[in-house]
Design a protein around this motif. Structure first.
Motif, PDB file in Angstrom:
ATOM      1  N   GLY A  59      28.584 101.609  44.241  1.00  0.00           N
ATOM      2  CA  GLY A  59      27.977 102.628  45.084  1.00  0.00           C
ATOM      3  C   GLY A  59      27.804 103.982  44.434  1.00  0.00           C
ATOM      4  N   THR A  60      28.178 104.124  43.161  1.00  0.00           N
ATOM      5  CA  THR A  60      28.055 105.421  42.494  1.00  0.00           C
ATOM      6  C   THR A  60      26.823 105.504  41.590  1.00  0.00           C
ATOM      7  N   TYR A  61      26.121 104.411  41.409  1.00  0.00           N
ATOM      8  CA  TYR A  61      24.928 104.399  40.560  1.00  0.00           C
ATOM      9  C   TYR A  61      23.742 104.973  41.337  1.00  0.00           C
ATOM     10  N   VAL A  76      26.277  93.391  34.774  1.00  0.00           N
ATOM     11  CA  VAL A  76      26.026  93.439  36.218  1.00  0.00           C
ATOM     12  C   VAL A  76      26.834  94.615  36.739  1.00  0.00           C
ATOM     13  N   LEU A  77      26.156  95.571  37.362  1.00  0.00           N
ATOM     14  CA  LEU A  77      26.842  96.761  37.864  1.00  0.00           C
ATOM     15  C   LEU A  77      27.238  96.616  39.323  1.00  0.00           C
ATOM     16  N   GLU A  78      26.345  96.046  40.135  1.00  0.00           N
ATOM     17  CA  GLU A  78      26.648  95.814  41.545  1.00  0.00           C
ATOM     18  C   GLU A  78      25.537  94.971  42.157  1.00  0.00           C
ATOM     19  N   TYR A  79      25.885  94.317  43.245  1.00  0.00           N
ATOM     20  CA  TYR A  79      24.897  93.621  44.068  1.00  0.00           C
ATOM     21  C   TYR A  79      24.600  94.547  45.231  1.00  0.00           C
ATOM     22  N   ARG A  80      23.323  94.686  45.564  1.00  0.00           N
ATOM     23  CA  ARG A  80      22.923  95.614  46.615  1.00  0.00           C
ATOM     24  C   ARG A  80      22.221  94.883  47.745  1.00  0.00           C
ATOM     25  N   VAL A  81      22.486  95.370  48.953  1.00  0.00           N
ATOM     26  CA  VAL A  81      21.729  94.926  50.121  1.00  0.00           C
ATOM     27  C   VAL A  81      21.151  96.182  50.750  1.00  0.00           C
ATOM     28  N   TRP A  82      19.824  96.274  50.735  1.00  0.00           N
ATOM     29  CA  TRP A  82      19.130  97.393  51.357  1.00  0.00           C
ATOM     30  C   TRP A  82      18.945  97.096  52.836  1.00  0.00           C
ATOM     31  N   VAL A 116      20.376  92.640  42.476  1.00  0.00           N
ATOM     32  CA  VAL A 116      21.478  92.957  41.575  1.00  0.00           C
ATOM     33  C   VAL A 116      21.058  94.112  40.675  1.00  0.00           C
ATOM     34  N   LEU A 117      21.926  95.091  40.547  1.00  0.00           N
ATOM     35  CA  LEU A 117      21.688  96.211  39.649  1.00  0.00           C
ATOM     36  C   LEU A 117      22.293  95.846  38.302  1.00  0.00           C
ATOM     37  N   VAL A 135      13.074  97.365  22.916  1.00  0.00           N
ATOM     38  CA  VAL A 135      13.421  98.734  23.283  1.00  0.00           C
ATOM     39  C   VAL A 135      14.931  98.871  23.189  1.00  0.00           C
ATOM     40  N   ARG A 136      15.371  99.858  22.422  1.00  0.00           N
ATOM     41  CA  ARG A 136      16.802 100.132  22.282  1.00  0.00           C
ATOM     42  C   ARG A 136      17.101 101.435  23.019  1.00  0.00           C
ATOM     43  N   SER A 137      17.289 101.297  24.312  1.00  0.00           N
ATOM     44  CA  SER A 137      17.553 102.438  25.175  1.00  0.00           C
ATOM     45  C   SER A 137      18.195 101.903  26.449  1.00  0.00           C
ATOM     46  N   GLU A 138      19.168 102.618  26.956  1.00  0.00           N
ATOM     47  CA  GLU A 138      19.821 102.151  28.180  1.00  0.00           C
ATOM     48  C   GLU A 138      18.968 102.448  29.397  1.00  0.00           C
ATOM     49  N   ARG A 139      18.920 101.471  30.287  1.00  0.00           N
ATOM     50  CA  ARG A 139      18.281 101.692  31.587  1.00  0.00           C
ATOM     51  C   ARG A 139      18.978 100.829  32.628  1.00  0.00           C
ATOM     52  N   LEU A 140      18.866 101.276  33.882  1.00  0.00           N
ATOM     53  CA  LEU A 140      19.368 100.519  35.020  1.00  0.00           C
ATOM     54  C   LEU A 140      18.151  99.981  35.757  1.00  0.00           C
ATOM     55  N   THR A 141      18.233  98.737  36.198  1.00  0.00           N
ATOM     56  CA  THR A 141      17.118  98.138  36.913  1.00  0.00           C
ATOM     57  C   THR A 141      17.628  97.130  37.932  1.00  0.00           C
ATOM     58  N   GLU A 142      16.912  97.013  39.028  1.00  0.00           N
ATOM     59  CA  GLU A 142      17.251  96.018  40.046  1.00  0.00           C
ATOM     60  C   GLU A 142      16.495  94.735  39.755  1.00  0.00           C
ATOM     61  N   TRP A 143      17.211  93.633  39.815  1.00  0.00           N
ATOM     62  CA  TRP A 143      16.655  92.301  39.573  1.00  0.00           C
ATOM     63  C   TRP A 143      16.902  91.415  40.777  1.00  0.00           C
ATOM     64  N   ARG A 144      16.174  90.308  40.831  1.00  0.00           N
ATOM     65  CA  ARG A 144      16.526  89.218  41.731  1.00  0.00           C
ATOM     66  C   ARG A 144      17.752  88.543  41.121  1.00  0.00           C
ATOM     67  N   PRO A 145      18.740  88.197  41.918  1.00  0.00           N
ATOM     68  CA  PRO A 145      19.947  87.586  41.361  1.00  0.00           C
ATOM     69  C   PRO A 145      19.691  86.321  40.541  1.00  0.00           C
ATOM     70  N   GLU A 146      18.711  85.521  40.921  1.00  0.00           N
ATOM     71  CA  GLU A 146      18.467  84.285  40.175  1.00  0.00           C
ATOM     72  C   GLU A 146      17.972  84.543  38.758  1.00  0.00           C
ATOM     73  N   TRP A 147      17.506  85.737  38.453  1.00  0.00           N
ATOM     74  CA  TRP A 147      17.070  86.058  37.090  1.00  0.00           C
ATOM     75  C   TRP A 147      18.244  86.187  36.120  1.00  0.00           C
TER      76      TRP A 147
END
Length: 170
Positions: A59-61, A76-82, A116-117, A135-147
């Motif tokens: 919850g801090t991301y 995997v940082l967290e699973y999210r439910v919007w 999933v974040l 690409v060599r750079s950090e990023r955060l992205t939301e994915w479908r869990p099955e990916w």
């Protein structure tokens, strides 16, 4: 452990907002995961999806992140439910594991399917069809869990992926 993050609440000097174009991901929690998605983590246990790497950070991301892409993930940082309700507006709840996110999603009115974040420290960009760039750079992205299945980055996974792609000819 779950943490609800209402929109507009300040967290670590970051205003939590929702990406307005965010859409339902369509992941189903009602059917059991395919056995091909089973990954080992821990000596005597299997889980369909890895747990969050640091549950104390749930919850801090940032709420606003990239959506999809990159082909590989590092953590995997967290699973999210919007959730969207008239009374509370839009917010998400963060979970350490996929089963907990699914349980919340299926029993909560206005909830979307879990996403999933993930953290990507190195990934593959596809700026146009069949053109792949490392690409060599950090990023955060939301994915479908099955990916997540088969997408954990290793030291050679990006090199192997790029070597398997057809070369574009001018």
């Amino acid at each position: 452990m779950i943490r609800a993050i209402p929109l507009g609440q300040k967290l670590s000097n970051q205003l939590v907002t929702v990406l307005l174009s965010f859409t339902t991901l369509g992941t189903s929690c009602t059917s059991p995961p395919d056995s091909a998605l089973q990954v080992q983590w821990g000596a005597n246990s299997t889980n369909s999806f890895p747990q969050a790497v640091d549950v104390s950070r749930l919850g801090t991301y940032p709420a606003r992140t990239c959506s999809g892409g990159g082909y590989f993930y590092d953590d995997v940082l967290e699973y999210r439910v919007w959730v969207s309700t008239r009374q509370e507006g839009e917010y998400y709840r963060a979970f350490a594991d996929y089963p907990s996110a699914c349980s919340f999603s299926t029993r909560t009115a206005g909830a979307q399917a879990p996403c999933v974040l993930v953290r990507q420290q190195e990934y593959v960009d596809e700026p146009q069809q069949d053109v792949f760039l490392r690409v060599r750079s950090e990023r955060l992205t939301e994915w479908r869990p099955e990916w997540l299945a088969g997408s954990k980055r290793t030291g050679t996974s990006i090199d192997q992926f790029l070597a398997e792609q057809p070369r574009a000819t001018p």
